[in-house]
Enzyme design. Structure first.
Site: not given
Ligand code: NDP
Ligand code: 8X3
Length: 252
Positions: A140, A153
């Site tokens: 990501s 995250y």
């Protein structure tokens, strides 16, 4: 002889779109996720394109379940596994580090990092039979840049980003190519999961600009797996045109 692709998190979003694209490219598929009904519905849709679709309900956090799945895959399929897409993952919550929930942190670390390791460890011996294969880790932009309230995250995705580089070195002698794709904001079920079913909060993430869609990531996977054997795509960042960094958006 049909080559097989394994996709984790195939029940939704990127994983389901990647399954369609790889079916179009002629791969047999092993589709993994927890939601049986979703996997079976996708399998039905794909049968028209490719009859070689196997589904298996698997929670990647459960190392025993990963081992059991591994033991029950037919050996004639194992030796034909060419592609592994490590896609299963999630963000849980969006809080400052002092306010985050331990249970959210554990879920993200167990899924995004440990789950990816468990599945990869299970599949590698199959790729080593023929000394070939492509592993694609879905990371990501959050793994490239830290952003406010992204903490754990971001850390899991940064870990996978680094892991990808190390895997590439370790697997070089075995002819296994390792890629990572780092997407920016894409409208899937990601934000609905992150905000625990709060659809208003999820919708707000994509307000005022055109986000990526799952097909954009699936087409990127298609590009990687259709390169000739002498080409390895290492690291791709793919963003909406309206997103310049993890935190800079051009909204209407
Ligand atoms: P979705 O929520 O639509 O899909 C997530 C998938 O992961 C689902 O199929 C879900 O299946 C699966 N999954 C989650 N937990 C587990 C588990 N414990 N075991 C097995 N499967 C699991 O989100 P996306 O498609 O957007 O996300 C896919 C990947 O892309 C994730 O790794 C995410 O972090 C990453 N990503 C997403 C971006 C975005 O903006 N959407 C941007 C950058 C990266 P099930 O619930 O049935 O198990
Ligand atoms: C998902 C994209 O920017 O919300 O990985 O972290 S972001």
């Amino acid at each position: 002889m049909v080559s097989y692709a394994i996709i984790t998190g195939a029940s939704s979003g990127f994983g389901a779109a990647i399954a369609r694209v790889l079916a179009e490219e002629g791969f047999g598929l092993i589709l993994l996720a927890r939601r049986k009904d979703r996997l079976e519905a996708l399998q039905q849709q794909l049968l028209g394109i490719n009859p070689n679709v196997i589904t298996h309900c698997l929670d990647v956090r459960d190392v025993k379940a990963v081992e059991q799945w591994c033991n029950q895959v037919d050996s004639s399929i194992k030796e034909r596994v060419e592609v592994l897409v490590n896609n299963a993952g999630l963000a849980a919550g969006r809080n400052t580090i002092d306010e985050g929930l331990l249970s959210d942190w554990e879920e993200m670390i167990d899924t995004n990092l440990k789950g990816l390791l468990y599945v990869t460890k299970a599949v590698l011996p199959w790729m080593k039979i023929r000394n070939t294969g492509i592993i694609i880790n879905i990371t990501s932009i959050a793994g490239k840049e830290a952003y406010p309230q992204g903490n754990v995250y971001c850390a899991t995705k940064a870990a996978v980003d680094h892991l990808t580089k190390s895997m590439r070195i370790d697997l070089l002698p075995h002819g296994i190519r390792v890629s990572s794709i780092a997407p920016g904001a894409a409208e899937t079920e990601f934000s609905l999961v992150r905000f625990k079913g709060d659809s208003k909060a999820a919708k707000a993430v994509y307000q005022g600009f055109q986000p990526l869609v799952a097909q954009d990531i699936a087409e990127t996977v298609r590009f990687i797996v259709t390169r000739p054997p002498h080409v390895s795509i290492h690291d791709l960042v793919i963003m909406p045109a309206a997103q310049a960094s993890a935190t800079h958006f051009r909204r209407d």
